[in-house]
Design an enzyme around this catalytic site. Structure first.
Site, PDB file in Angstrom:
ATOM      1  N   THR A  14     -17.021  65.339  10.802  1.00 31.21           N
ATOM      2  CA  THR A  14     -16.699  63.951  11.114  1.00 31.21           C
ATOM      3  C   THR A  14     -15.211  63.849  11.442  1.00 31.21           C
ATOM      4  OG1 THR A  14     -16.185  63.277   8.835  1.00 31.21           O
ATOM      5  CG2 THR A  14     -18.501  63.178   9.532  1.00 31.21           C
ATOM      6  N   ALA A  16     -14.019  64.239  14.435  1.00 27.86           N
ATOM      7  CA  ALA A  16     -13.831  65.458  15.226  1.00 27.86           C
ATOM      8  C   ALA A  16     -13.073  65.248  16.529  1.00 27.86           C
ATOM      9  CB  ALA A  16     -15.193  66.076  15.546  1.00 27.86           C
ATOM     10  N   SER A  17     -12.705  64.027  16.849  1.00 27.98           N
ATOM     11  CA  SER A  17     -12.150  63.774  18.177  1.00 27.98           C
ATOM     12  C   SER A  17     -10.644  63.905  18.272  1.00 27.98           C
ATOM     13  CB  SER A  17     -12.569  62.370  18.659  1.00 27.98           C
ATOM     14  OG  SER A  17     -12.079  61.370  17.787  1.00 27.98           O
ATOM     15  N   GLY A  19      -6.755  65.522  16.030  1.00 26.20           N
ATOM     16  CA  GLY A  19      -6.083  66.041  14.856  1.00 26.20           C
ATOM     17  C   GLY A  19      -6.797  67.169  14.152  1.00 26.20           C
ATOM     18  N   GLY A  21      -9.715  67.295  12.686  1.00 24.38           N
ATOM     19  CA  GLY A  21     -11.121  67.461  13.058  1.00 24.38           C
ATOM     20  C   GLY A  21     -11.280  68.249  14.344  1.00 24.38           C
ATOM     21  N   TYR A 157      -4.391  53.849   1.835  1.00 25.88           N
ATOM     22  CA  TYR A 157      -4.636  55.274   2.056  1.00 25.88           C
ATOM     23  C   TYR A 157      -4.622  56.025   0.727  1.00 25.88           C
ATOM     24  CZ  TYR A 157      -4.324  59.881   4.256  1.00 25.88           C
ATOM     25  OH  TYR A 157      -4.582  61.169   4.658  1.00 25.88           O
TER      26      TYR A 157
END
Length: 323
Positions: A14, A16-17, A19, A21, A157
């Site tokens: 997850t 994955a698009s 950085g 991932g 965060y």
């Protein structure tokens, strides 16, 4: 496209698009894994999936918002339908927000928790039935140094990452003897675009605290996690040392943390107030790196950090003398 061997592990990633991932997808692709890639944007995912296929892996893209449990269940089902099983689930999706707690919109605070924490909960709930059926599998959760320490202006965060570590420890204990492994990777600052994508209500420009590790280092830790006996793995030795300061000298940690945020992490003025990509996905795939390891940025970081440390020492010296 070269097909992966039938015994190649099936890995769901997850976030994955971009950085970490995206770097993790590339690393697994080079090792011949069969990949199921997830993020909110189909266009972004297809870009990364094409990269992985060029590296020789089988890869499918499944647009998924991890804050929606039904979509995460569908992601797991799609992986099993495509490849027959799931061997590794990498929970990596995450968003970031800057701003004092009282100034952050409640919608932004909640969405950071929904993505970073509940997204991991939904992932575990979706994949564990398949792991149980197989009698094996590894759930790798990407936490943070902020799973162990706090910091001003990033409370959602930190809250999400502390919660994640506690959740992972509970799962580890519940799954003892099941053949299912739970692993947590705890990076410090990583050179990714998450900071450019962050919500920011401070009206000041932001940059991550140095030093920044490369996303490839984190990807390596993620890929190795299923083979290691250790429950958790830190990435970034320099920043890991702050955990010791936090635990043994909390007052000193609080003073240093506040000063580093004020003098290093925040700079300038007039920054646009934005919710970043917290509530909506970027239209296209983002790079693996965010440009935080360039020579110029490193020099600026070093100068700002040195100035902040000097100020802290000057402030503490009169206190010590008075004592």
């Amino acid at each position: 496209m070269k097909g992966a061997p039938p015994h190649a592990p099936v890995v769901v990633i997850t976030g994955a698009s971009s950085g970490i991932g995206r770097a993790t997808a590339r690393r697994y692709a080079r090792h011949g894994a069969r990949l199921v890639l997830a993020s909110r944007s189909r266009a972004a995912l297809e870009t990364v999936a094409a990269e992985c296929r060029e590296l020789g892996a089988q890869a499918v893209a499944v647009p998924t918002d991890v804050s929606h449990e039904g979509e995460v269940r569908s992601l797991a089902a799609a992986a099993v339908l495509e490849f027959g099983r799931i061997d590794v689930w990498v929970g990596n999706a995450g968003v970031f927000a800057y701003g004092a707690f009282e100034h952050l919109p409640s919608t932004v605070f909640r969405q950071v928790l929904e993505t970073n924490l509940m997204g991991q909960v939904h992932g575990a709930r979706a994949v564990l039935p398949y792991f149980r059926r197989q009698g094996s599998g590894t759930l790798v959760m990407v936490g943070s140094l902020y799973s162990r320490v706090g910091s001003p202006i990033i409370s959602p965060y930190v809250t999400s990452k502390w919660g994640l570590l506690g959740f992972a420890e509970c799962l580890r204990q519940e799954l003892r003897g099941s053949g299912i492994r739970v692993r947590v990777v705890l990076p410090g600052t990583v050179d990714t675009p998450i900071y450019q994508h962050a919500a920011n209500v401070t009206t000041r420009h932001v940059r991550p605290l140095p030093p920044a590790a490369s996303p490839e280092r984190v990807a390596r830790a993620i890929e190795r996690a299923p083979r290691r006996r250790r429950f958790s793995a830190y990435v970034g030795r320099v920043q890991k040392s702050t955990v010791l300061v936090h635990d043994l000298a909390p007052a000193a940690y609080d003073a240093a943390s506040s000063l580093m945020v004020e003098r290093v992490e925040l700079h300038g003025a007039g920054a646009e107030v934005t919710v970043g990509t917290v509530l909506e996905a970027p239209a296209a795939a983002s790079p693996v790196t965010g440009g935080w390891r360039s020579r110029g940025v490193r020099l600026l970081w070093a100068a700002a950090a040195a100035a902040a440390l000097s100020t802290l020492l000057v402030r503490r010296r009169p206190q010590a003398a008075a004592g």
